[in-house]
Each structure stands twice: as structure tokens, then as C-alpha cells.
Motif scaffolding. Structure first.
Motif, mmCIF file in Angstrom:
data_model
loop_
_atom_site.group_PDB
_atom_site.id
_atom_site.type_symbol
_atom_site.label_atom_id
_atom_site.label_comp_id
_atom_site.label_asym_id
_atom_site.label_seq_id
_atom_site.Cartn_x
_atom_site.Cartn_y
_atom_site.Cartn_z
ATOM 1 N N ARG A 104 26.256 -13.587 -36.727
ATOM 2 C CA ARG A 104 24.920 -13.546 -36.686
ATOM 3 C C ARG A 104 24.273 -12.627 -35.687
ATOM 4 O O ARG A 104 23.191 -12.213 -35.712
ATOM 5 N N HIS A 105 25.178 -12.147 -34.760
ATOM 6 C CA HIS A 105 24.568 -11.511 -33.677
ATOM 7 C C HIS A 105 25.011 -9.894 -33.848
ATOM 8 O O HIS A 105 26.303 -9.898 -34.212
ATOM 9 N N PRO A 106 24.339 -9.117 -33.328
ATOM 10 C CA PRO A 106 24.932 -7.513 -33.471
ATOM 11 C C PRO A 106 26.115 -7.295 -32.935
ATOM 12 O O PRO A 106 26.377 -7.768 -31.692
ATOM 13 N N LEU A 107 27.001 -6.584 -33.311
ATOM 14 C CA LEU A 107 28.358 -5.954 -32.830
ATOM 15 C C LEU A 107 28.034 -4.743 -32.098
ATOM 16 O O LEU A 107 27.768 -3.769 -33.102
ATOM 17 N N THR A 108 28.124 -4.792 -31.051
ATOM 18 C CA THR A 108 27.542 -3.361 -30.337
ATOM 19 C C THR A 108 28.721 -2.289 -30.034
ATOM 20 O O THR A 108 28.542 -1.266 -29.887
ATOM 21 N N SER A 109 29.944 -2.948 -30.102
ATOM 22 C CA SER A 109 31.086 -2.090 -29.969
ATOM 23 C C SER A 109 32.303 -2.964 -30.592
ATOM 24 O O SER A 109 32.419 -3.942 -30.592
ATOM 25 N N LEU A 110 33.440 -1.942 -31.019
ATOM 26 C CA LEU A 110 34.450 -2.655 -31.767
ATOM 27 C C LEU A 110 35.645 -2.040 -31.067
ATOM 28 O O LEU A 110 35.804 -0.631 -30.751
ATOM 29 N N ALA A 111 36.721 -2.502 -31.057
ATOM 30 C CA ALA A 111 38.310 -1.926 -30.599
ATOM 31 C C ALA A 111 39.174 -2.858 -31.279
ATOM 32 O O ALA A 111 38.993 -3.805 -31.765
ATOM 33 N N GLN A 112 40.485 -2.238 -31.347
ATOM 34 C CA GLN A 112 41.706 -2.586 -32.041
ATOM 35 C C GLN A 112 43.004 -2.277 -31.414
ATOM 36 O O GLN A 112 43.111 -1.042 -31.064
ATOM 37 N N TYR A 113 43.713 -3.079 -31.094
ATOM 38 C CA TYR A 113 44.816 -2.982 -30.474
ATOM 39 C C TYR A 113 46.161 -3.613 -31.058
ATOM 40 O O TYR A 113 46.254 -4.422 -31.398
ATOM 41 N N PRO A 114 47.071 -2.646 -31.254
ATOM 42 C CA PRO A 114 48.349 -3.088 -32.034
ATOM 43 C C PRO A 114 49.111 -3.908 -31.011
ATOM 44 O O PRO A 114 49.341 -3.440 -29.959
ATOM 45 N N LEU A 115 49.621 -4.924 -31.745
ATOM 46 C CA LEU A 115 50.349 -6.015 -30.862
ATOM 47 C C LEU A 115 52.005 -5.618 -30.950
ATOM 48 O O LEU A 115 52.420 -5.098 -31.926
ATOM 49 N N PRO A 116 52.547 -5.904 -30.024
ATOM 50 C CA PRO A 116 54.159 -5.525 -30.104
ATOM 51 C C PRO A 116 54.758 -6.353 -30.990
ATOM 52 O O PRO A 116 54.546 -7.569 -31.194
ATOM 53 N N THR A 117 55.521 -5.702 -31.941
ATOM 54 C CA THR A 117 55.854 -6.395 -33.333
ATOM 55 C C THR A 117 57.298 -5.920 -33.233
ATOM 56 O O THR A 117 57.542 -4.691 -33.310
ATOM 57 N N PRO A 118 58.395 -6.665 -33.706
ATOM 58 C CA PRO A 118 59.667 -6.326 -33.995
ATOM 59 C C PRO A 118 59.826 -5.298 -35.165
ATOM 60 O O PRO A 118 59.093 -5.308 -36.085
ATOM 61 N N ARG A 119 60.739 -4.629 -35.102
ATOM 62 C CA ARG A 119 60.689 -3.221 -36.157
ATOM 63 C C ARG A 119 61.007 -4.036 -37.451
ATOM 64 O O ARG A 119 61.916 -4.892 -37.623
ATOM 65 N N GLY A 120 60.181 -3.473 -38.321
ATOM 66 C CA GLY A 120 60.320 -3.848 -39.861
ATOM 67 C C GLY A 120 59.478 -5.106 -40.093
ATOM 68 O O GLY A 120 59.453 -5.564 -41.190
ATOM 69 N N ALA A 121 58.778 -5.795 -38.924
ATOM 70 C CA ALA A 121 58.061 -6.893 -39.189
ATOM 71 C C ALA A 121 56.862 -6.256 -39.388
ATOM 72 O O ALA A 121 56.084 -5.353 -39.365
#
Length: 268
Positions: A104-121
Motif C-alpha cells: 500500500r506504501h510506495p516502494l522507493t528502492s529495490l535490491a536483490q541478493y542471491p543466497l548461497p545455494t548448493p550446486r545444482g539446487a
């Protein structure tokens, strides 16, 4: 993949703002299972609760499974939560798959971070949006940790990554999502070092969010967590059949800014 503000073409009639006291905020986290049981059912659940912010997991944009539909745009239109963003983690069924926010409130900025994940997952991500809540910046984080069973060590690494990132953010912070682990697990305990488990604090932690078959008890794996800038007021699990998960709703109160902090924030 980068987060995207979902503009779309569907006009959104903004939902009326509920009458709430100053500083009150209602949030929801909901794993919607790619809308397999119908987006209208998902939207009905959201509308009935009138949340200010919703974190969604397992969201499709443009996939054949979603019949080419942008599920974020569609849910925004159906619920009247006009500010929206999709955080893709992978390509699936010919479209983008990941997590999303409605607000309902404005999104003033966005960011995204990949999480550590096992190979192939399956790739996993941490979404971050800064919201303008009545002139005050609030950080909303959303995630969907690697699936259970097993993968406990990977969830620990993902929780450590999230905790380290949140510790550097001076704003009021919320973390919502499907953590795929129980409240006494090491990944959840790591996050509780700096965040409140709202269901636990409000004594609503006896209800599971992921129903199991037959005689097995339901699991509590979906969470709303808040830093000390919030006072948890209430929390509840909605036992609805719109997905294979039950959504969690939490009512919070944002504490006033301390005078010293306000002065420091306004200093040049």
C-alpha cells in the motif's frame, strides 16, 4: 536476475486505506504455490485481511503454468495494492519464477541478493524494498530458503548471509517469508538474534503454516520477523485452502523515532 517494478497494463483501483492508529502496520506472508488453486482465491484471502504489505513466494510471471499471466500485476489489480515488485530467481515453464511484494506504501528502492545455494539446487534470493511509510523509511526483506527435508547446512549459510546483511541496515527492518524450517532450528535461531519472531512474541506460535497429510502435525515454516523498532501486537495463521501453505498475518506498531535519533538523521 534483477528486481522489477511491475508496471503492467492492468489499471489498479487502489484499495481504501483501513482506519488504523498512527504507526500501525499489518503485514502478510503467503506462499501461493504459483496460483495453482486460482489467483482469485489468493486475492480473496489478501483482500479480507487488508494488509499494508504482502510478501509472496512461488510467484510466476509469463510462464505457461500461469498461462502467460503476470501474477504480480494480476494480484495487484485484484487486491488494490498498487505498488508491486517481482524478484525473479530462475526461468521456469517459459517464464520468470521467484518472490514478490505487494504494498500500500510506495516502494522507493529495490535490491536483490542471491543466497548461497548448493550446486545444482534451485537458486534462492533475498529481496529488499525500502518503503515510504508515512514519510518514514522502512526496510522490508522477503525470502524463500532452500527446501526441506535435508539441506539444513545450506539454510544455515543462507540465514547467516541474511543476518549479516540486515545487521548493516539502520532502518526499521522486517523479514518475511517461507524459511522452510521449524522455530527451534539453527537457521531460525540465527535470525532471532536480531529479529523478533512475531508469532512467538504474541503467543500465536502453536499453529502450523504447512499442513501435512493424515496424522502428521502441520509445520510452522512461514514467518514474520521484526527488529526492535517494532512492537508486535498480534499474529495469526489463516487456515485457508488457497495454497499448500497457510498465510501468516501480523499486526505491528512502529515505535516513534527517539529525539536523539531524529536529530542525528536530520543533521547535514
Amino acid at each position: 536476475m534483477r528486481p522489477t517494478l511491475s508496471s503492467g497494463v492492468t489499471p489498479v483501483a487502489e484499495a481504501p486505506r483501513p482506519a488504523r492508529d498512527g504507526g500501525a502496520l499489518r503485514v502478510m506472508t503467503f506462499n501461493i504455490q504459483s496460483g495453482l488453486r486460482g489467483l482469485e482465491q489468493v486475492a480473496d484471502v489478501i483482500r479480507a485481511e487488508s494488509p499494508d504489505v504482502v510478501a509472496l513466494q512461488e510467484v510466476d510471471v509469463g510462464s505457461t503454468r500461469a498461462r502467460g499471466e503476470d501474477q504480480v500485476e494480476r494480484l495487484s489489480a485484484l487486491t488494490g495494492l498498487k505498488y508491486r515488485a517481482h524478484f525473479g530467481t530462475t526461468q521456469l515453464y517459459g517464464g520468470r519464477y521467484g518472490i514478490a511484494l505487494l504494498s500500500r506504501h510506495p516502494l522507493t528502492s529495490l535490491a536483490q541478493y542471491p543466497l548461497p545455494t548448493p550446486r545444482g539446487a534451485e537458486p534462492r534470493t533475498l529481496a529488499h524494498a525500502v518503503l515510504d511509510v508515512d514519510g518514514r523509511e522502512v526496510s522490508v526483506y522477503a525470502t524463500h530458503l532452500i527446501r526441506r527435508p535435508f539441506n539444513g547446512a545450506a539454510r544455515v549459510r543462507q540465514s547467516v548471509f541474511i543476518a549479516n546483511l540486515l545487521a548493516k541496515d539502520p532502518r526499521p527492518r522486517l523479514l518475511m517469508g517461507d524459511l522452510n524450517d521449524d522455530p527451534d532450528s539453527r537457521p531460525v535461531r540465527l535470525l532471532r538474534r536480531q529479529l523478533q519472531d512475531v508469532a512467538k512474541v504474541t503467543h500465536a506460535d502453536g499453529v502450523g503454516t504447512y499442513p501435512m497429510p493424515l496424522f502428521l502435525p502441520s509445520l510452522r515454516i512461514d514467518y514474520v520477523m521484526a527488529c526492535g523498532a517494532f512492537t508486535p501486537v498480534a499474529s495469526r495463521v489463516l487456515r485457508v485452502g488457497a495454497s499448500d501453505h497457510y498465510p501468516v498475518v501480523a499486526d505491528l506498531r512502529l515505535k516513534p523515532v527517539a529525539p536523539a535519533a531524529a536529530t542525528a538523521a536530520s543533521a547535514p
